[in-house]
Scaffold this active site. Structure first.
Site, mmCIF file in Angstrom:
data_model
loop_
_atom_site.group_PDB
_atom_site.id
_atom_site.type_symbol
_atom_site.label_atom_id
_atom_site.label_comp_id
_atom_site.label_asym_id
_atom_site.label_seq_id
_atom_site.Cartn_x
_atom_site.Cartn_y
_atom_site.Cartn_z
ATOM 1 N NE ARG A 120 55.329 -8.283 71.835
ATOM 2 C CZ ARG A 120 56.109 -7.245 72.003
ATOM 3 N NH1 ARG A 120 55.665 -6.041 71.722
ATOM 4 N NH2 ARG A 120 57.333 -7.384 72.481
ATOM 5 C CB THR A 418 54.591 1.460 75.183
ATOM 6 O OG1 THR A 418 55.596 0.597 74.647
ATOM 7 C CG2 THR A 418 53.334 0.668 75.377
ATOM 8 C CB THR A 436 53.875 -0.510 72.051
ATOM 9 O OG1 THR A 436 55.202 -0.007 71.894
ATOM 10 C CG2 THR A 436 53.868 -1.976 71.661
ATOM 11 C CD GLU A 438 60.504 -1.961 71.420
ATOM 12 O OE1 GLU A 438 61.625 -2.130 71.890
ATOM 13 O OE2 GLU A 438 59.482 -2.191 72.076
ATOM 14 C CB SER A 484 55.392 -7.677 75.508
ATOM 15 O OG SER A 484 54.971 -6.417 75.973
ATOM 16 C CB SER A 485 57.841 -5.378 79.878
ATOM 17 O OG SER A 485 59.051 -6.085 79.790
ATOM 18 N N GLY A 505 56.760 2.232 78.976
ATOM 19 C CA GLY A 505 58.087 2.280 79.578
ATOM 20 C C GLY A 505 58.964 1.070 79.377
ATOM 21 N N GLY A 506 58.701 0.231 78.350
ATOM 22 C CA GLY A 506 59.549 -0.943 78.159
ATOM 23 C C GLY A 506 59.488 -1.848 79.374
#
Length: 608
Positions: A120, A418, A436, A438, A484-485, A505-506
């Site tokens: 990350r 992403t 990603t 973002e 993050s997801s 997809g966030g």
């Protein structure tokens, strides 16, 4: 976690669904070659492939072909994952690349171990909780997203190198070669790429280097034209020669720092573009974290995901634990969707209160994944009514039946870009990797002469406390990783891979992975069908987002009578998956329609 009474029934379920998948997809075989990466014709895009020797699934045929090429050269699933990711940096530059970060989950067939890398992005060491505030107020999102202020230290280059050093068999130079060639020779622009460029045109026009790279001649690229990126080819060549460290120390690193601190906006930029405070020390100090995965048990299967700083593993895991209480396979479509939506709602309430960067926050990861906590939250869900959102979080450290702790807070916005890829090899190793920059187009800022966009990942932090009376674990801080997801997931059955999957997809990544798993494990859908089924996403909000096929179906009014409210959106996610089949072949599955359809490939298609 309660296990199934007979562990073999989980294995039987996996066998039944895998066998069903063979009948469904056996005649649909993707090309085995490596397409434009070795000078041959454009690889054909197919959403499903079955065969031997390993598999790759991504959103793009050139990227999947790059991974297949490395597998055919004797590389393993880790080597193929890095090669695929590097090619995605060419063909999916608005979603991923060396200017961003991600999470890498890998299964080692020899040891039976699942291991992860947290790559990350990180905030500058100068960052504090007020990074996105001015005069005591949060800055507008639109002002931050296209700025140096939103750029975190990239983690992707370091992730590639560490994954290869730890678990790969090929050199970084070797696995970057297909992507370098692809960047130099170019790829064919499709409708998705053109539309994503059009969606970002206003932002991109602030930066001459971005326009020169992605809008040749100042115009949107035409579908069917060839898009080349010789600057990125040179950057890959530099990385192959000098290692990933070339992006953390040296001329390329200097260019990154200069670009962040003084974004190269054109004279005609419509507004002032803020600079960030990233320094050379921030880049040189960056480290990828090798850490234990999140783990939960569901229907006798072991589900491994990404532990914090991602919220993917804990939120998917908690929702599965909540749903474990009932037999979802016996429910009607209405009843199943109701429980899935409500479990997601509750899990997101707890995610928002408790999950952040564990290096800076006290994150109760083990407690969030405990069955005791899930049971205390599951009792909130009723079959004949809908919870009002936002739901208040519970306390995983001291759970009480149907108890809620702090005030309810909504889930903040996360960019929906992403990309995700999954790979497997002939030895049985598997990788699920989500990466990603973002939102689509990242910060919009291209590093001059280097061929890649910088992320806007720091916008995943809360700009200000979601509630001033409740501690927010996701505020910015020095060197901190934003929550993050991303949810790269590997599922094992008695220590062997059952399947692996993930999605972009966030925040909807979590619900995409969760719903796909429920479709496959509980409803018995073949993996490719489970992946392509219509989706819904509830993230502790007043309304649930659903795709058109669900919105226009008979089940929507049934759920609305129960109290649900919906918003129709075009699509959710763009998932990929791989699965070993009982006869020794691999199934690779991707989207048929979402994001223009994905690309599944195997080394040797067919039954032999």
């Amino acid at each position: 976690m309660r296990r199934m009474t007979n562990r073999r029934s989980a294995r039987l379920l996996a066998l039944i669904t895998a066998t069903a998948a063979i009948g469904t997809v056996g005649a649909v075989l993707a090309p085995a070659g490596a397409g434009t990466t070795d000078g041959s014709a454009q690889p054909k895009k197919e959403p499903v492939a079955v065969g031997h020797g390993g598999a790759v699934s991504s959103v793009d045929p050139d990227a999947s072909a790059a991974g297949i090429k490395v597998l055919k050269q004797g590389g393993n699933a880790v080597d193929a994952a890095v090669a695929t990711a590097a090619a995605l940096g060419v063909t999916e530059p608005y979603s991923a690349g060396v200017g961003g970060g991600g999470y890498f989950v890998s299964y080692d067939a020899k040891s039976g171990e699942v291991r992860t890398l947290d790559g990350r992005e990180t905030a500058p060491m100068s960052a504090d909780e007020k990074l996105f505030q001015e005069d005591g107020k949060a800055l507008p999102f639109d002002e931050v997203v296209t700025s140096g202020l939103s750029v975190g230290t990239p983690g992707t280059p370091a992730t590639w190198e560490k994954a290869l050093d730890k678990w790969g068999t090929k050199s970084l130079r070797n696995v970057l070669t297909p992507a370098e060639r692809l960047a130099r020779k170019g790829f064919e622009v499709d409708e998705t790429f053109r539309q994503q460029t059009a969606d970002n045109e206003e932002r991109f026009r602030n930066f001459p280097d971005t326009v020169d790279l992605f809008m040749p001649g100042g115009e949107l690229p035409e579908v069917g034209s060839t898009m080349r990126n010789p600057d990125l080819a040179r950057t890959y060549r530099t990385m192959g020669r000098d290692g990933a460290g070339a992006l953390y120390d040296g001329p390329v690193a200097d260019d990154i720092v200069d670009t962040v601190r003084k974004p190269p906006a054109g004279k005609d930029a419509e507004k002032k573009i803020r600079g960030g405070d990233l320094t050379a020390k921030d880049l040189s100090a960056y480290e990828v974290k090798k850490q234990a995965p999140s783990r939960t048990e569901y229907r006798g299967l072991d589900v491994f995901g990404m532990a914090p700083s991602s919220s993917g593993g804990t939120t998917v895991g908690e929702a599965l634990n909540i749903l474990e209480r009932g037999d979802l396979g016996e429910l009607s479509k209405k009843e199943l969707l109701h429980r899935y939506i409500e479990a997601s709602r509750v899990a997101f309430a707890d995610r928002g209160r408790w999950v952040g960067d564990p290096a800076a926050e006290d994150v109760p990861t083990e407690e969030l994944l405990s069955q005791r906590f899930a049971d205390s939250r599951a009792c909130l869900i009723k079959d004949d009514e809908v919870l009002k959102s936002p739901v208040a979080p519970g306390d995983p450290r001291d759970p009480s039946d149907c108890g809620s702790g702090d005030k309810a807070t909504p889930t903040p916005y996360e960019g929906e870009s992403t990309t995700h890829l999954t790979t497997a090899d002939k030895w049985g190793n598997v990788v699920a990797y989500t990466l990603t920059i973002e939102q689509t187009g990242g910060s919009g800022i291209t590093v001059p002469g280097r061929g890649f966009l910088l992320n806007n990942e720091l916008t995943d932090f809360s700009f200000e406390p979601v509630d001033p009376d409740v501690h927010d674990p996701n505020l910015p801080g020095p060197g901190k990783r934003p929550r993050s997801s991303m949810s790269p997931t590997i599922v094992l059955d008695e220590g062997k891979p059952a399947f692996a999957l993930g999605s972009p997809g966030g925040a909807t990544i979590i619900t995409t992975v969760l719903q796909t798993m429920i479709n496959h494990v509980d409803r018995g859908m073949p993996l490719d069908k489970a992946l392509n089924a219509p989706r819904a996403s509830q993230r502790n909000a007043a309304k649930t987002e659903i795709e058109p096929k669900l919105y226009d179906s008979d089940v929507r009014p049934e759920l609305e009578e129960l109290g649900h409210a919906f918003t129709k959106i075009p699509e959710l996610g763009a998932a990929t998956a791989v699965q070993p089949l009982p006869d020794g072949r691999w199934l690779a599955a991707a989207e048929k329609e979402r994001r223009g359809g994905g690309s599944a490939m195997v080394v040797r298609p067919g039954k032999k």
